[in-house]
Design a protein around this motif. Sequence first.
Motif, PDB file in Angstrom:
ATOM      1  N   PHE A 112       0.802  -1.097  -0.141  1.00 30.90           N
ATOM      2  CA  PHE A 112      -0.028   0.074  -0.118  1.00 30.90           C
ATOM      3  C   PHE A 112       1.042   1.394   0.025  1.00 30.90           C
ATOM      4  CE2 PHE A 112      -3.123  -3.061   0.972  1.00 30.90           C
ATOM      5  CZ  PHE A 112      -4.211  -2.929   0.642  1.00 30.90           C
ATOM      6  N   HIS A 113       2.092   1.225   0.340  1.00 29.19           N
ATOM      7  CA  HIS A 113       3.151   2.208   0.151  1.00 29.19           C
ATOM      8  C   HIS A 113       3.437   2.681  -1.409  1.00 29.19           C
ATOM      9  CE1 HIS A 113       5.683   5.285   1.733  1.00 29.19           C
ATOM     10  NE2 HIS A 113       6.797   4.643   1.500  1.00 29.19           N
ATOM     11  N   VAL A 172     -13.567 -10.766   7.451  1.00 29.91           N
ATOM     12  CA  VAL A 172     -13.755  -9.472   8.105  1.00 29.91           C
ATOM     13  C   VAL A 172     -12.348  -9.190   8.868  1.00 29.91           C
ATOM     14  CG1 VAL A 172     -15.060  -8.277   9.839  1.00 29.91           C
ATOM     15  CG2 VAL A 172     -16.274  -9.905   8.465  1.00 29.91           C
ATOM     16  N   ASN A 173     -11.518  -9.924   9.219  1.00 29.56           N
ATOM     17  CA  ASN A 173     -10.415  -9.408   9.867  1.00 29.56           C
ATOM     18  C   ASN A 173      -9.345  -9.026   8.715  1.00 29.56           C
ATOM     19  OD1 ASN A 173     -11.060 -10.272  12.290  1.00 29.56           O
ATOM     20  ND2 ASN A 173     -10.276 -12.357  11.842  1.00 29.56           N
ATOM     21  N   ARG A 174      -9.489  -9.535   7.556  1.00 29.91           N
ATOM     22  CA  ARG A 174      -8.536  -9.218   6.534  1.00 29.91           C
ATOM     23  C   ARG A 174      -9.168  -7.762   6.035  1.00 29.91           C
ATOM     24  NH1 ARG A 174      -6.237 -12.996   3.344  1.00 29.91           N
ATOM     25  NH2 ARG A 174      -6.081 -13.907   5.467  1.00 29.91           N
ATOM     26  N   ILE A 175     -10.532  -7.630   5.705  1.00 23.07           N
ATOM     27  CA  ILE A 175     -11.116  -6.537   5.550  1.00 23.07           C
ATOM     28  C   ILE A 175     -10.547  -5.107   6.494  1.00 23.07           C
ATOM     29  CG2 ILE A 175     -13.128  -5.093   5.103  1.00 23.07           C
ATOM     30  CD1 ILE A 175     -14.311  -7.660   4.440  1.00 23.07           C
ATOM     31  N   GLN A 176     -10.439  -5.648   7.544  1.00 21.84           N
ATOM     32  CA  GLN A 176     -10.070  -4.374   8.705  1.00 21.84           C
ATOM     33  C   GLN A 176      -8.642  -4.145   8.291  1.00 21.84           C
ATOM     34  OE1 GLN A 176     -11.949  -2.930  10.882  1.00 21.84           O
ATOM     35  NE2 GLN A 176     -10.162  -1.420  10.625  1.00 21.84           N
ATOM     36  N   GLN A 177      -7.727  -5.138   8.148  1.00 22.63           N
ATOM     37  CA  GLN A 177      -6.434  -4.744   7.929  1.00 22.63           C
ATOM     38  C   GLN A 177      -5.991  -3.821   6.401  1.00 22.63           C
ATOM     39  OE1 GLN A 177      -5.209  -9.056   7.994  1.00 22.63           O
ATOM     40  NE2 GLN A 177      -3.422  -8.212   8.926  1.00 22.63           N
ATOM     41  N   ILE A 178      -6.951  -4.107   5.452  1.00 21.90           N
ATOM     42  CA  ILE A 178      -6.743  -3.443   4.203  1.00 21.90           C
ATOM     43  C   ILE A 178      -7.420  -2.015   4.364  1.00 21.90           C
ATOM     44  CG2 ILE A 178      -8.020  -3.323   1.956  1.00 21.90           C
ATOM     45  CD1 ILE A 178      -8.089  -6.372   1.903  1.00 21.90           C
ATOM     46  N   LEU A 179      -8.378  -1.828   5.163  1.00 19.38           N
ATOM     47  CA  LEU A 179      -8.764  -0.335   5.568  1.00 19.38           C
ATOM     48  C   LEU A 179      -7.704   0.300   6.408  1.00 19.38           C
ATOM     49  CD1 LEU A 179     -12.373  -1.025   6.633  1.00 19.38           C
ATOM     50  CD2 LEU A 179     -11.542  -0.060   4.467  1.00 19.38           C
ATOM     51  N   ASP A 180      -7.246  -0.578   7.500  1.00 18.62           N
ATOM     52  CA  ASP A 180      -6.244   0.200   8.143  1.00 18.62           C
ATOM     53  C   ASP A 180      -4.791   0.553   7.419  1.00 18.62           C
ATOM     54  OD1 ASP A 180      -7.787  -0.215  10.460  1.00 18.62           O
ATOM     55  OD2 ASP A 180      -6.751  -1.827  11.068  1.00 18.62           O
ATOM     56  N   ALA A 181      -4.395  -0.380   6.351  1.00 18.52           N
ATOM     57  CA  ALA A 181      -3.116  -0.167   5.632  1.00 18.52           C
ATOM     58  C   ALA A 181      -3.501   1.211   4.634  1.00 18.52           C
ATOM     59  CB  ALA A 181      -2.687  -1.399   4.830  1.00 18.52           C
ATOM     60  N   SER A 182      -4.723   1.085   4.315  1.00 16.61           N
ATOM     61  CA  SER A 182      -5.038   1.982   3.242  1.00 16.61           C
ATOM     62  C   SER A 182      -5.053   3.504   3.856  1.00 16.61           C
ATOM     63  CB  SER A 182      -6.497   1.970   2.758  1.00 16.61           C
ATOM     64  OG  SER A 182      -6.517   0.761   1.670  1.00 16.61           O
ATOM     65  N   LYS A 220      -3.322   4.530   6.543  1.00 18.15           N
ATOM     66  CA  LYS A 220      -1.875   4.651   6.826  1.00 18.15           C
ATOM     67  C   LYS A 220      -1.183   5.151   5.784  1.00 18.15           C
ATOM     68  CE  LYS A 220       2.184   2.339   8.716  1.00 18.15           C
ATOM     69  NZ  LYS A 220       2.825   0.866   9.237  1.00 18.15           N
ATOM     70  N   TRP A 221      -1.238   4.862   4.486  1.00 16.21           N
ATOM     71  CA  TRP A 221      -0.752   5.455   3.512  1.00 16.21           C
ATOM     72  C   TRP A 221      -1.501   6.188   2.588  1.00 16.21           C
ATOM     73  CZ3 TRP A 221       4.124   4.760   4.445  1.00 16.21           C
ATOM     74  CH2 TRP A 221       4.653   3.835   4.990  1.00 16.21           C
ATOM     75  N   GLY A 222      -2.587   7.014   3.315  1.00 19.63           N
ATOM     76  CA  GLY A 222      -3.203   7.983   2.501  1.00 19.63           C
ATOM     77  C   GLY A 222      -4.028   7.522   1.316  1.00 19.63           C
ATOM     78  N   ARG A 223      -4.723   6.333   1.382  1.00 23.61           N
ATOM     79  CA  ARG A 223      -5.622   6.004   0.360  1.00 23.61           C
ATOM     80  C   ARG A 223      -6.966   6.040   0.789  1.00 23.61           C
ATOM     81  NH1 ARG A 223      -3.039   2.904  -3.839  1.00 23.61           N
ATOM     82  NH2 ARG A 223      -0.570   2.798  -3.569  1.00 23.61           N
ATOM     83  N   LEU A 253     -13.041   7.730   4.927  1.00 23.93           N
ATOM     84  CA  LEU A 253     -12.217   6.671   4.343  1.00 23.93           C
ATOM     85  C   LEU A 253     -12.742   6.023   3.119  1.00 23.93           C
ATOM     86  CD1 LEU A 253      -9.430   5.261   4.519  1.00 23.93           C
ATOM     87  CD2 LEU A 253     -10.413   3.747   6.075  1.00 23.93           C
ATOM     88  N   ILE A 254     -13.998   5.688   3.271  1.00 23.26           N
ATOM     89  CA  ILE A 254     -14.684   4.672   2.469  1.00 23.26           C
ATOM     90  C   ILE A 254     -15.419   5.619   1.392  1.00 23.26           C
ATOM     91  CG2 ILE A 254     -16.320   2.895   1.799  1.00 23.26           C
ATOM     92  CD1 ILE A 254     -15.460   1.570   4.571  1.00 23.26           C
TER      93      ILE A 254
END
Length: 460
Positions: free
Chosen positions: A251-252, A267-277, A279-282, A310-311
């Motif tokens: 995501f960087h 759902v856990n993976r979705i949360q990781q994707i949201l968090d990483a996005s 973090k890197w301004g997406r 965010l979304i």
Amino acid sequence: MQKKQKQEALGTEETTEVQKKSKQNANAKKKEGKGKDREKVRIIPLGGVDGIGMNITAIESGNDILIVDCGVAFPEDDMLGVDLVIPDFTYLQKNADKIRALVLTHGHEDHIGSVPYFLKKIKADVYGTRLTLGILEGKLAEHGIKNPPLHVVKKGQVLKKGPFEIELINVNHSIPDAVALCINTPVGRIFHTGDFKIDFTPIGNTPIDLGRIAELGRLGVRLLLCDSTNVEREGYTPSESSLTESFDRIFHNEDKRVVIATFSSNVNRIQQILDASEKWGRKVAVTGRSMLNIMKAATALGYVRASEGLIIDLNEMKKYRPNQLTILTTGSQGEPMSALYRMAFGEHNSVSLGPTDLVVLSASAIPGNEKLITKIINELYKRGVQVITESTSDVHVSGHACREELKIMHSLVNADCFMPMHGEYKHLVVHAALAKELGLPDKNITIPEAGRVVELGKNS
């Protein structure tokens, strides 16, 4: 002479009386034996033991039936025109008046996907944790089922249904709110693991309750029903949190839009994707019907957390540069007409893919889907898209226990008998061999088949 005859007569009467008592005792023992024979619990797998998916098991005692899970399977190559494969409910329909409850272990399709079809044929109370029922409610609404008999239960809670006492025990999986079940029956405890892995650093969840599992093992368990999906994999399944570093690198990325496909119910993976996005301004745009539905349910219940703004809607993407965007999508299994499939073939209404896109398949291939996934990857490459899969980078970890975790589960539960569940037949055979390695005798291990009845007694 008369005295002697009288003594002989008395002796004959005593003998006859002894014979009568002996016969009565023998008949009583015979009846008691028959009673013991009748005091058996029947375990009837109706799916989930001859392939991946369609998990459903009926547990029957006298005139009472408890059902665990009710999932779908995905069609194989030779099932042309088939969208989903559902279990055969014929036996349950014939015995609908005996059904006391349907208890769900977690919210994945292969465990809840057939509930709408089940409820259309059979009236039964359905029990599950908050997220499991939150996802299920959306499915039932799509099927037009109004006021379904759903009951939310918590981890640690004990349900009393007929002769069954069902305790829900926290386990880790690739979706929050997953539980194992300890089912107390007239012949002893049955421990059903559901889908699980041992994860001490889960995302947004508490670690598996090994303490309670060990305690139940000390109290005594007659039968273990255990997930077999990863029995052929050595070692331990990595933690969900192990993906954080890999996602940071992806995501960087400074010049590409990230399009990431995963199971909508992960759902856990979705949360990781949201968090990483974040973090890197997406900004994150979501596409795919099942992804949108589960995101809605999980967000409403607090299992997915996203900061305000965010979304975004797909139509807002034109406001941002590629490196400011993440597209979260369905289609990790190459499903025809999924959102990623339509993108790959240029048929998506809102998304066109090209050299400025990086597509990540954050999932492993379900057996039988390899050709479909390869077909999508080929089309993506033709469009100049960069593709990352689990074979080239750390973008996926399984939600199922590997061999060492299965050994831990067997050792803690310490059951008298074992029946492997959830897997193809080869997985069940390998898991049975593992149980034998751990010291369980052959006669106490049963490899199940769909529709085959297994009887469990107190001593047999």
